[in-house]
Design an enzyme around this catalytic site. Structure first.
Site, PDB file in Angstrom:
ATOM      1  N   GLU A   1       0.815  -1.201   0.000  1.00  0.00           N
ATOM      2  CA  GLU A   1       0.000   0.000   0.000  1.00  0.00           C
ATOM      3  C   GLU A   1       0.857   1.263   0.000  1.00  0.00           C
ATOM      4  O   GLU A   1       1.947   1.286   0.578  1.00  0.00           O
ATOM      5  CB  GLU A   1      -0.938   0.003   1.220  1.00  0.00           C
ATOM      6  CG  GLU A   1      -1.980  -1.095   1.149  1.00  0.00           C
ATOM      7  CD  GLU A   1      -2.932  -1.119   2.334  1.00  0.00           C
ATOM      8  OE1 GLU A   1      -4.056  -1.623   2.173  1.00  0.00           O
ATOM      9  OE2 GLU A   1      -2.548  -0.641   3.428  1.00  0.00           O
TER      10      GLU A   1
ATOM     11  N   CYS B   1       3.479   8.644   0.634  1.00  0.00           N
ATOM     12  CA  CYS B   1       4.066   7.730   1.615  1.00  0.00           C
ATOM     13  C   CYS B   1       4.206   6.366   0.947  1.00  0.00           C
ATOM     14  O   CYS B   1       3.205   5.759   0.569  1.00  0.00           O
ATOM     15  CB  CYS B   1       3.168   7.652   2.854  1.00  0.00           C
ATOM     16  SG  CYS B   1       3.733   6.487   4.111  1.00  0.00           S
TER      17      CYS B   1
ATOM     18  N   CYS C   1       6.690  -6.184   7.296  1.00  0.00           N
ATOM     19  CA  CYS C   1       7.807  -5.669   8.089  1.00  0.00           C
ATOM     20  C   CYS C   1       8.233  -6.715   9.105  1.00  0.00           C
ATOM     21  O   CYS C   1       7.384  -7.362   9.735  1.00  0.00           O
ATOM     22  CB  CYS C   1       7.400  -4.379   8.807  1.00  0.00           C
ATOM     23  SG  CYS C   1       8.768  -3.588   9.695  1.00  0.00           S
TER      24      CYS C   1
ATOM     25  N   CYS D   1       7.047  -4.094  15.673  1.00  0.00           N
ATOM     26  CA  CYS D   1       6.658  -3.037  16.617  1.00  0.00           C
ATOM     27  C   CYS D   1       5.202  -3.267  17.023  1.00  0.00           C
ATOM     28  O   CYS D   1       4.329  -3.441  16.172  1.00  0.00           O
ATOM     29  CB  CYS D   1       6.826  -1.660  15.979  1.00  0.00           C
ATOM     30  SG  CYS D   1       8.537  -1.278  15.537  1.00  0.00           S
TER      31      CYS D   1
ATOM     32  N   CYS E   1       1.989  -1.140  15.584  1.00  0.00           N
ATOM     33  CA  CYS E   1       1.901  -0.910  14.147  1.00  0.00           C
ATOM     34  C   CYS E   1       1.185  -2.069  13.457  1.00  0.00           C
ATOM     35  O   CYS E   1       1.576  -3.228  13.602  1.00  0.00           O
ATOM     36  CB  CYS E   1       3.306  -0.742  13.557  1.00  0.00           C
ATOM     37  SG  CYS E   1       3.334  -0.543  11.767  1.00  0.00           S
TER      38      CYS E   1
ATOM     39  N   GLY F   1       7.341  -1.562   5.971  1.00  0.00           N
ATOM     40  CA  GLY F   1       8.718  -2.016   5.964  1.00  0.00           C
ATOM     41  C   GLY F   1       9.714  -1.060   6.595  1.00  0.00           C
ATOM     42  O   GLY F   1       9.423   0.105   6.855  1.00  0.00           O
ATOM     43  N   GLU F   2      10.911  -1.583   6.860  1.00  0.00           N
ATOM     44  CA  GLU F   2      12.045  -0.819   7.378  1.00  0.00           C
ATOM     45  C   GLU F   2      13.003  -0.556   6.221  1.00  0.00           C
ATOM     46  O   GLU F   2      13.675  -1.470   5.723  1.00  0.00           O
ATOM     47  CB  GLU F   2      12.750  -1.606   8.489  1.00  0.00           C
ATOM     48  CG  GLU F   2      14.135  -1.124   8.873  1.00  0.00           C
ATOM     49  CD  GLU F   2      14.201   0.338   9.276  1.00  0.00           C
ATOM     50  OE1 GLU F   2      14.943   1.099   8.616  1.00  0.00           O
ATOM     51  OE2 GLU F   2      13.513   0.719  10.237  1.00  0.00           O
TER      52      GLU F   2
ATOM     53  N   SER G   1      12.365   7.151   7.009  1.00  0.00           N
ATOM     54  CA  SER G   1      12.040   6.888   8.414  1.00  0.00           C
ATOM     55  C   SER G   1      12.558   5.514   8.807  1.00  0.00           C
ATOM     56  O   SER G   1      12.324   4.523   8.111  1.00  0.00           O
ATOM     57  CB  SER G   1      10.523   6.947   8.628  1.00  0.00           C
ATOM     58  OG  SER G   1      10.189   6.591   9.955  1.00  0.00           O
TER      59      SER G   1
ATOM     60  N   SER H   1      11.823   6.680  14.278  1.00  0.00           N
ATOM     61  CA  SER H   1      10.659   6.197  15.015  1.00  0.00           C
ATOM     62  C   SER H   1      11.112   5.831  16.425  1.00  0.00           C
ATOM     63  O   SER H   1      11.580   4.725  16.680  1.00  0.00           O
ATOM     64  CB  SER H   1      10.056   4.973  14.320  1.00  0.00           C
ATOM     65  OG  SER H   1       9.510   5.322  13.074  1.00  0.00           O
TER      66      SER H   1
ATOM     67  N   ASN I   1      -3.282   5.444  15.777  1.00  0.00           N
ATOM     68  CA  ASN I   1      -4.379   5.061  14.889  1.00  0.00           C
ATOM     69  C   ASN I   1      -4.698   3.587  15.096  1.00  0.00           C
ATOM     70  O   ASN I   1      -3.861   2.723  14.813  1.00  0.00           O
ATOM     71  CB  ASN I   1      -3.984   5.323  13.432  1.00  0.00           C
ATOM     72  CG  ASN I   1      -3.731   6.792  13.184  1.00  0.00           C
ATOM     73  OD1 ASN I   1      -4.604   7.623  13.392  1.00  0.00           O
ATOM     74  ND2 ASN I   1      -2.521   7.129  12.743  1.00  0.00           N
TER      75      ASN I   1
ATOM     76  N   CYS J   1      -1.100   6.824   9.713  1.00  0.00           N
ATOM     77  CA  CYS J   1       0.181   6.285  10.150  1.00  0.00           C
ATOM     78  C   CYS J   1      -0.012   5.015  10.977  1.00  0.00           C
ATOM     79  O   CYS J   1      -0.786   4.986  11.932  1.00  0.00           O
ATOM     80  CB  CYS J   1       0.913   7.341  10.979  1.00  0.00           C
ATOM     81  SG  CYS J   1       2.536   6.823  11.538  1.00  0.00           S
TER      82      CYS J   1
END
Length: 359
Positions: free
Chosen positions: A89, A102, A109, A113, A116, A160-161, A192, A214, A290, A333
């Site tokens: 996405e 974005c 990922c 975390c 998320c 993803g990172e 990020s 982050s 969120n 986010c």
């Protein structure tokens, strides 16, 4: 050969290997990224012989749009289907005089975390360079067709990172900044990261784009729970690597801090964060949490977010509260989920259902 996989140096080398002049790379980049052209026959300053040769051996192929959702606030989310059946996405966020895209760097990922949605879905693989720049290229074509404000800023804040897919991300960044493609300045491309220290050190050697961290907690004990990567790379080590990246001068790191009710949003946390950032050239971006299915977290109240912001502000730290955009289409986010095969089996272990089907 999908030519979206090549930045200018690689494309020049590819042309040279075919007996063509390296400047053909510049011509091709302008057609692809500035004119949004994918058909070689339309590239009229290339000889017919070269166009025919390109048609035999290469292509310009973006991403297939599986779903296109529009938010009441003007944001737009695309679900892109990849060749292997996975989906990712991307989110378009327009403002008065600029528009931000974005984008994702991985299918899922691996960092897990806890707050998320993407991380809770698991991980499949890295995106190719073509799949990364393809998000911008495809979005730009769709926006042009609708006569909508074009993308002026790109943030690697999707799935993803980015620093765990370093090489492919850097090819995409090269194309974003190239004068013959998108010509975005270093201030208009932001990466990020959760704090992959070796990647940060390598980034300092190869790039000058803007950096966001982050962080989400002021101390290692809490961050270990929220961002498991912190167990390997502690806050002090991560912040030092960030400081070395921006160097001396006026540049600042953007500190991203998601506001979780009763978890990391107390006055004590705010004061600890202010102390931690005292010697770090930074600005803080407070992000209202969120929610997503099965999460145990709640968003901090507006009053507590404002109180937290005031404590940081009074400590001399520039702090803003990010306005939530696109939450009515799960584009805010931390909400991006996509639709993919999870090789970590995290969904299976946690009993999580796929939530990325936008049909």
């Amino acid at each position: 050969m999908n030519l979206l996989n090549f930045d200018r140096p690689a494309l020049a080398e590819w042309f040279a290997a075919r007996g063509e002049k390296p400047f053909r790379a510049q011509q091709l980049l302008k057609w692809i990224y500035q004119q949004n052209v994918s058909e070689f026959d339309e590239m009229t300053n290339l000889s017919k012989k070269l166009r025919d040769s390109l048609k035999q051996d290469a292509e310009v192929r973006g991403l297939r749009v599986a779903a296109d959702q529009k938010s009441a606030d003007g944001s737009r989310k695309w679900l892109f289907e990849l060749d292997d059946g996975n989906s990712i996405e991307s989110v378009y966020i327009p403002e008065a005089e600029r528009a931000t895209l974005c984008i994702s760097s991985q299918v899922g990922c691996a960092l897990n975390c806890s707050f998320c949605s993407t991380a809770q879905q698991g991980f499949n693989r890295n995106l190719t360079a073509a799949e990364i720049i393809g998000q911008l290229w495809t979005a730009s074509r769709l926006l042009a067709m609708d006569d909508i404000l074009p993308v002026s800023n790109v943030v690697f804040m999707g799935m993803g990172e980015p620093l765990l897919n370093f090489d492919n991300v850097m090819v995409a960044v090269s194309l974003m900044q190239d004068d013959f493609s998108y010509a975005l300045s270093k201030r208009r491309v932001t990466l990020s990261t959760a704090g992959v220290v070796p990647g940060l050190k390598r980034l300092a050697e190869e790039s000058d784009i803007s950096l966001a961290l982050s962080l989400h907690a002021p101390d290692d004990e809490l961050r270990n729970k929220l961002v498991p990567l912190n167990i390997k790379y502690h806050i002090d080590e991560v912040l030092q690597a960030c400081k070395e990246y921006v160097g001396e001068g006026r540049r600042r790191i953007t500190i991203e801090y998601v506001m979780l009710d009763g978890v990391n949003d107390s006055d004590r946390h705010a004061r600890a964060l202010a102390k931690r950032l005292r010697k770090v050239p930074s600005k803080v971006n407070l992000i209202p949490f969120n929610p997503f299915p099965r999460t145990r977290y709640r968003r901090s109240s507006e009053q507590q977010i404002e109180r937290f912001r005031n404590i940081l502000h009074n400590a001399g730290i520039v702090t803003i509260t990010r306005r939530t955009r696109g939450d009515d289409i799960d584009a805010a986010c931390g909400q991006l989920a996509g639709d993919f095969t999870d090789r970590t089996r995290r969904r299976e272990r946690m009993g999580i259902e796929v939530t990325g089907d936008l049909s």
